[in-house]
Design a protein around this motif. Structure first.
Motif, PDB file in Angstrom:
ATOM      1  N   TRP A  59       0.822  -1.198   0.000  1.00  0.00           N
ATOM      2  CA  TRP A  59       0.000   0.000   0.000  1.00  0.00           C
ATOM      3  C   TRP A  59       0.870   1.269   0.000  1.00  0.00           C
ATOM      4  O   TRP A  59       1.963   1.285   0.556  1.00  0.00           O
ATOM      5  CB  TRP A  59      -0.959   0.016   1.188  1.00  0.00           C
ATOM      6  CG  TRP A  59      -0.299  -0.076   2.539  1.00  0.00           C
ATOM      7  CD1 TRP A  59       0.061  -1.217   3.213  1.00  0.00           C
ATOM      8  CD2 TRP A  59       0.076   1.015   3.385  1.00  0.00           C
ATOM      9  NE1 TRP A  59       0.636  -0.908   4.413  1.00  0.00           N
ATOM     10  CE2 TRP A  59       0.658   0.454   4.550  1.00  0.00           C
ATOM     11  CE3 TRP A  59      -0.023   2.396   3.266  1.00  0.00           C
ATOM     12  CZ2 TRP A  59       1.138   1.233   5.598  1.00  0.00           C
ATOM     13  CZ3 TRP A  59       0.466   3.183   4.315  1.00  0.00           C
ATOM     14  CH2 TRP A  59       1.029   2.596   5.461  1.00  0.00           C
ATOM     15  N   VAL A  60       0.340   2.317  -0.635  1.00  0.00           N
ATOM     16  CA  VAL A  60       0.988   3.625  -0.698  1.00  0.00           C
ATOM     17  C   VAL A  60      -0.099   4.694  -0.596  1.00  0.00           C
ATOM     18  O   VAL A  60      -1.143   4.590  -1.243  1.00  0.00           O
ATOM     19  CB  VAL A  60       1.782   3.814  -2.010  1.00  0.00           C
ATOM     20  CG1 VAL A  60       2.392   5.215  -2.045  1.00  0.00           C
ATOM     21  CG2 VAL A  60       2.871   2.768  -2.149  1.00  0.00           C
ATOM     22  N   HIS A  61       0.155   5.715   0.203  1.00  0.00           N
ATOM     23  CA  HIS A  61      -0.766   6.846   0.319  1.00  0.00           C
ATOM     24  C   HIS A  61       0.046   8.139   0.295  1.00  0.00           C
ATOM     25  O   HIS A  61       0.991   8.308   1.072  1.00  0.00           O
ATOM     26  CB  HIS A  61      -1.575   6.764   1.614  1.00  0.00           C
ATOM     27  CG  HIS A  61      -2.374   8.001   1.907  1.00  0.00           C
ATOM     28  ND1 HIS A  61      -3.330   8.479   1.049  1.00  0.00           N
ATOM     29  CD2 HIS A  61      -2.339   8.862   2.956  1.00  0.00           C
ATOM     30  CE1 HIS A  61      -3.864   9.576   1.559  1.00  0.00           C
ATOM     31  NE2 HIS A  61      -3.279   9.828   2.710  1.00  0.00           N
ATOM     32  N   VAL A  62      -0.304   9.026  -0.613  1.00  0.00           N
ATOM     33  CA  VAL A  62       0.363  10.322  -0.733  1.00  0.00           C
ATOM     34  C   VAL A  62      -0.593  11.392  -0.207  1.00  0.00           C
ATOM     35  O   VAL A  62      -1.739  11.486  -0.656  1.00  0.00           O
ATOM     36  CB  VAL A  62       0.754  10.617  -2.198  1.00  0.00           C
ATOM     37  CG1 VAL A  62       1.433  11.982  -2.297  1.00  0.00           C
ATOM     38  CG2 VAL A  62       1.669   9.521  -2.736  1.00  0.00           C
ATOM     39  N   SER A  63      -0.126  12.196   0.739  1.00  0.00           N
ATOM     40  CA  SER A  63      -1.009  13.148   1.411  1.00  0.00           C
ATOM     41  C   SER A  63      -0.584  14.587   1.118  1.00  0.00           C
ATOM     42  O   SER A  63       0.598  14.931   1.192  1.00  0.00           O
ATOM     43  CB  SER A  63      -0.989  12.904   2.920  1.00  0.00           C
ATOM     44  OG  SER A  63      -2.001  13.644   3.559  1.00  0.00           O
ATOM     45  N   THR A  64      -1.583  15.416   0.793  1.00  0.00           N
ATOM     46  CA  THR A  64      -1.355  16.840   0.514  1.00  0.00           C
ATOM     47  C   THR A  64      -2.253  17.672   1.414  1.00  0.00           C
ATOM     48  O   THR A  64      -3.453  17.393   1.539  1.00  0.00           O
ATOM     49  CB  THR A  64      -1.670  17.160  -0.959  1.00  0.00           C
ATOM     50  OG1 THR A  64      -0.850  16.353  -1.796  1.00  0.00           O
ATOM     51  CG2 THR A  64      -1.414  18.632  -1.256  1.00  0.00           C
ATOM     52  N   ARG A  65      -1.699  18.724   2.036  1.00  0.00           N
ATOM     53  CA  ARG A  65      -2.509  19.588   2.895  1.00  0.00           C
ATOM     54  C   ARG A  65      -3.455  20.427   2.039  1.00  0.00           C
ATOM     55  O   ARG A  65      -3.146  20.793   0.899  1.00  0.00           O
ATOM     56  CB  ARG A  65      -1.610  20.507   3.717  1.00  0.00           C
ATOM     57  CG  ARG A  65      -0.847  19.786   4.819  1.00  0.00           C
ATOM     58  CD  ARG A  65      -0.228  20.808   5.781  1.00  0.00           C
ATOM     59  NE  ARG A  65       0.389  20.152   6.923  1.00  0.00           N
ATOM     60  CZ  ARG A  65       1.696  19.885   7.013  1.00  0.00           C
ATOM     61  NH1 ARG A  65       2.499  20.238   6.024  1.00  0.00           N
ATOM     62  NH2 ARG A  65       2.185  19.310   8.086  1.00  0.00           N
ATOM     63  N   THR A  66      -4.607  20.714   2.602  1.00  0.00           N
ATOM     64  CA  THR A  66      -5.611  21.507   1.890  1.00  0.00           C
ATOM     65  C   THR A  66      -5.040  22.882   1.516  1.00  0.00           C
ATOM     66  O   THR A  66      -4.462  23.585   2.347  1.00  0.00           O
ATOM     67  CB  THR A  66      -6.863  21.682   2.762  1.00  0.00           C
ATOM     68  OG1 THR A  66      -7.388  20.396   3.065  1.00  0.00           O
ATOM     69  CG2 THR A  66      -7.923  22.491   2.038  1.00  0.00           C
TER      70      THR A  66
END
Length: 374
Positions: free
Chosen positions: A102-109
């Motif tokens: 699994w991979v999750h890329v997170s970006t702030r609003t």
């Protein structure tokens, strides 16, 4: 035999096969079977994120979670009659494997570039087998039955997870474990009818063991440093003995009373990082009354004290790297004891209609729970 093909939205074709063959071999009825399946080929592809109490996303990004599982199982059963003896045998072998990446890329609003990449993988490989059987015959008016069971299993697990801000050194947690379990059980019973009484006496001996090794480490994904644990390597063994006597008394055509008294003696020993040995004795009484005042109505009342079976895995360390938690084993565990009270009523209509209602109250001693340490 049955062959099934499933197509799932991830684009995978999942085959499964079940087949069995039954034949007469001398005095035995023999059945052999096979089951195999490619299962849970799931692709969880989409977006996930964190929201504030008002439902506004604080961060959000694409997620790719791919899981694959497959297993195969072989079974063999036989039963037959040899003079005064009734014989039954069964055996099975199981092999399974699970993989997850699994991979999750997170970006702030409000931002245009991601600030964190979460990723990990999990594997599980399991092999186990079981052989059991029983033999029954009449002895001087009593029906005697001897049942034997042998089981063994091997399991290897690995999990890796990291939650890494972009531009910072990478940090991962990894937990590797392997365990081998063994179970051996022998049970001997005798039962006989004396007028309105059906009496049964017997005993059981069981031996269970777990040989466990687990290693928790932290590193940059390539080089890992092992972290100290409380119980990272241990062997747990339990020898349990049980004796019982029961009587089912048909007081009248509408009222039956069943009473059982069981005594359980057990010794739990642990070697390795937390060497210890303890012995226990538990009486386990049971009383059940059944009343059928008229057709279609049945009332039941039951009081029983039972003793649970410990999960030997709780004696050793474990880790959930995805949550950042380490769980310490506890060599002081003892089985849960439950005192159960049950009142129930059953109403039947014809061949298909049935309504059951019951009230249960449980008193639990030595409840097994996780205890936060930090």
């Amino acid at each position: 035999w049955a062959l099934q093909i499933d197509g799932v939205s991830s684009g995978f074709i999942l085959p499964s096969l079940e087949a069995s063959y039954t034949a007469r071999l001398g005095r035995l009825n023999v059945t052999a079977g096979i089951e195999t399946e490619y299962d849970d080929a799931d692709n969880f592809v989409g977006f996930e994120g964190f929201q504030d109490p008002n439902g506004v996303f604080l961060e959000r990004g694409p997620n790719d979670d791919r899981r694959r599982a497959r297993y195969g199982k072989l079974t063999l059963g036989a039963d037959g009659t040899f003079g005064d003896y009734k014989l039954s045998l069964n055996a099975n072998w199981f092999r399974g494997a699970f993989r997850r990446n699994w991979v999750h890329v997170s970006t702030r609003t409000g931002a245009t570039l991601p600030f964190r990449v979460d990723q990990g993988r999990e594997t599980n490989d399991e092999t186990n087998w079981e052989i059991g059987g029983d033999i029954e015959r009449d002895i001087v008016g009593w029906t005697g039955k001897l049942a034997l069971l042998a089981k063994s299993g091997d399991q290897a697990n690995s999990s890796l997870a990291g939650f890494n801000p972009i531009g910072a050194p990478k940090s991962f947690g990894r937990f590797l474990s392997s365990d081998m379990t063994i179970e051996r059980v022998g049970r001997l019973t005798f039962k006989r009818k004396f007028g309105a009484h059906q009496v049964e006496v017997g005993g059981e001996y069981a031996f269970n063991s777990l040989d466990f090794v687990g290693v928790f480490a932290q590193g940059n994904g390539g080089v890992f440093i092992v972290q100290p644990g409380d119980i990272s390597a241990t062997q747990v063994q339990e020898a349990r003995r049980e004796a019982f006597v029961s009587d089912s008394w048909t007081i009248s055509p509408t009222f039956t009373l069943e009473a059982t008294l069981t005594g359980e003696w057990s010794t739990i020993s642990q070697s390795g990082d937390a060497a210890k040995e303890r012995s226990f004795f538990y009486p386990k009484p049971r009383l059940k009354a059944v009343w059928k005042p008229r057709d279609g109505w049945t009332y039941r009342g039951e009081i029983e004290r039972d003793v649970g079976q410990l999960d030997f895995g709780a004696f050793a360390d474990s880790a959930s790297v995805g949550d950042g938690n380490q769980n310490s084993g506890n060599p002081e565990l003892r089985p849960e004891q439950n005192l159960n009270y049950v009142l129930g009523v059953e109403r039947r209509w014809g061949k298909r209609g049935v309504l059951n209602a019951s009230v249960r109250y449980e008193q639990i001693t030595d409840k097994l729970e996780l205890v936060p340490t930090t």
